[in-house]
Each structure stands twice: as C-alpha cells, then as structure tokens.
Design a protein around this motif. Structure first.
Motif, mmCIF file in Angstrom:
data_model
loop_
_atom_site.group_PDB
_atom_site.id
_atom_site.type_symbol
_atom_site.label_atom_id
_atom_site.label_comp_id
_atom_site.label_asym_id
_atom_site.label_seq_id
_atom_site.Cartn_x
_atom_site.Cartn_y
_atom_site.Cartn_z
ATOM 1 N N UNK A 24 0.957 -1.343 -0.131
ATOM 2 C CA UNK A 24 -0.039 0.106 0.068
ATOM 3 C C UNK A 24 0.921 1.219 0.014
ATOM 4 N N UNK A 25 2.068 1.144 0.686
ATOM 5 C CA UNK A 25 2.840 2.499 1.061
ATOM 6 C C UNK A 25 3.712 2.502 -0.395
ATOM 7 N N UNK A 26 3.823 1.496 -1.028
ATOM 8 C CA UNK A 26 4.526 1.588 -2.317
ATOM 9 C C UNK A 26 3.822 2.264 -3.432
ATOM 10 N N UNK A 27 2.603 1.662 -3.589
ATOM 11 C CA UNK A 27 1.621 1.995 -4.405
ATOM 12 C C UNK A 27 1.157 3.535 -4.444
ATOM 13 N N UNK A 28 1.246 4.118 -3.052
ATOM 14 C CA UNK A 28 0.931 5.551 -2.791
ATOM 15 C C UNK A 28 2.206 6.220 -3.355
ATOM 16 N N UNK A 29 3.506 5.756 -3.091
ATOM 17 C CA UNK A 29 4.468 6.502 -3.581
ATOM 18 C C UNK A 29 4.568 6.496 -5.221
ATOM 19 N N UNK A 30 4.274 5.295 -5.818
ATOM 20 C CA UNK A 30 4.212 5.458 -7.132
ATOM 21 C C UNK A 30 3.190 6.302 -7.863
ATOM 22 N N UNK A 31 2.139 6.344 -6.820
ATOM 23 C CA UNK A 31 0.943 7.309 -7.676
ATOM 24 C C UNK A 31 1.282 8.504 -7.481
ATOM 25 N N UNK A 32 2.209 9.014 -6.487
ATOM 26 C CA UNK A 32 2.577 10.314 -6.294
ATOM 27 C C UNK A 32 3.626 10.917 -7.221
ATOM 28 N N UNK A 33 4.267 9.636 -7.709
ATOM 29 C CA UNK A 33 5.439 10.071 -8.949
ATOM 30 C C UNK A 33 4.900 10.152 -10.052
ATOM 31 N N UNK A 34 3.678 9.420 -10.365
ATOM 32 C CA UNK A 34 2.983 9.820 -11.607
ATOM 33 C C UNK A 34 2.231 11.018 -11.646
ATOM 34 N N UNK A 35 1.626 11.323 -10.611
ATOM 35 C CA UNK A 35 0.938 12.702 -10.318
ATOM 36 C C UNK A 35 1.747 13.665 -10.607
ATOM 37 N N UNK A 36 3.152 13.723 -10.422
ATOM 38 C CA UNK A 36 4.108 14.956 -10.382
ATOM 39 C C UNK A 36 4.749 14.887 -11.644
ATOM 40 N N UNK A 37 4.781 13.748 -12.393
ATOM 41 C CA UNK A 37 5.604 13.556 -13.518
ATOM 42 C C UNK A 37 5.739 14.851 -14.429
ATOM 43 N N UNK A 38 4.842 15.486 -14.868
ATOM 44 C CA UNK A 38 4.893 16.625 -15.451
ATOM 45 C C UNK A 38 4.390 17.918 -14.839
ATOM 46 N N UNK A 39 4.554 17.926 -13.417
ATOM 47 C CA UNK A 39 4.199 19.165 -12.679
ATOM 48 C C UNK A 39 4.996 20.261 -12.841
ATOM 49 N N UNK A 40 4.459 21.470 -12.799
ATOM 50 C CA UNK A 40 5.236 22.584 -13.280
ATOM 51 C C UNK A 40 5.933 23.282 -12.305
ATOM 52 N N UNK A 41 6.030 22.738 -10.990
ATOM 53 C CA UNK A 41 6.909 23.097 -9.849
ATOM 54 C C UNK A 41 7.928 22.203 -9.815
ATOM 55 N N UNK A 42 9.063 22.712 -10.333
ATOM 56 C CA UNK A 42 10.359 21.668 -10.015
ATOM 57 C C UNK A 42 10.631 21.259 -8.711
ATOM 58 N N UNK A 43 10.242 21.859 -7.624
ATOM 59 C CA UNK A 43 10.378 21.281 -6.222
ATOM 60 C C UNK A 43 9.401 20.329 -5.846
ATOM 61 N N UNK A 44 8.467 20.065 -6.865
ATOM 62 C CA UNK A 44 7.461 19.112 -6.244
ATOM 63 C C UNK A 44 8.048 17.516 -6.246
ATOM 64 N N UNK A 45 7.759 17.066 -5.126
ATOM 65 C CA UNK A 45 8.328 15.660 -4.863
ATOM 66 C C UNK A 45 7.611 14.951 -4.261
ATOM 67 N N UNK A 50 7.940 8.337 0.097
ATOM 68 C CA UNK A 50 8.961 7.412 -0.101
ATOM 69 C C UNK A 50 9.392 7.074 1.528
ATOM 70 N N UNK A 51 9.281 7.911 2.284
ATOM 71 C CA UNK A 51 9.836 7.638 3.700
ATOM 72 C C UNK A 51 8.615 6.894 4.357
ATOM 73 N N UNK A 52 7.239 7.007 3.965
ATOM 74 C CA UNK A 52 6.383 6.287 4.572
ATOM 75 C C UNK A 52 6.774 4.728 4.131
ATOM 76 N N UNK A 53 7.117 4.522 2.918
ATOM 77 C CA UNK A 53 7.490 3.259 2.376
ATOM 78 C C UNK A 53 8.663 2.698 3.075
ATOM 79 N N UNK A 54 9.737 3.369 3.373
ATOM 80 C CA UNK A 54 10.806 2.962 3.815
ATOM 81 C C UNK A 54 10.526 2.910 5.321
ATOM 82 N N UNK A 55 9.704 3.360 6.085
ATOM 83 C CA UNK A 55 9.164 3.334 7.281
ATOM 84 C C UNK A 55 8.643 2.161 7.567
#
Length: 70
Positions: A24-45, A50-55
């Motif tokens: 579940x944590x990995x899926x949430x991280x990958x969904x976030x990565x997909x959401x910000x793939x073309x995000x206009x804010x270069x600082x979006x991350x 990722x830390x939820x998954x690592x935790x």
C-alpha cells in the motif's frame, strides 16, 4: 564473508521479505510519482510517500535483522 557485508545481506533479505506487507505504501509512492511527472513546480516531490514506504520496511525488517545479529 566480511562481517559488514554479511550484515548488509541480512538487511537486504529482511527488507525483501517485507515488501509484500508494504504494498500500500509503495502504491501510494508510485501514484505520487505519476501525479508529479509533468508538474510545473520543479520542487514538487514524493519524499513523504517514499519515507512512509521505507518506514514500513524498517518496522517489519528490524525485528528480523536483530534476530539474525544476536
């Protein structure tokens, strides 16, 4: 085998064994990565996700690691 290498192998194996419990944590991280793939804010991350998954991996793996190192 070098002691430090052996400890790394134990950690990697424990984390690998824990991955199914953290999907579940990995899926949430990958969904976030997909959401910000073309995000206009270069600082979006997705650092928080990722830390939820690592935790999750750490919480699962630590007891297994300590049991191997005793």
């Amino acid at each position: 085998m070098d002691d430090s290498v052996e400890k790394c192998v134990v950690k990697a194996k424990a984390e690998e064994d824990c991955k199914p419990q953290c999907t579940k944590q990995l899926e949430n991280y990958l969904a976030c990565v997909k959401r910000i793939e073309n995000h206009p804010d270069p600082e979006a991350n997705c650092e928080a996700w990722w830390w939820d998954y690592q935790g999750c991996l750490d919480k699962c793996a630590l007891p297994k690691i300590w049991a191997q190192l005793k």
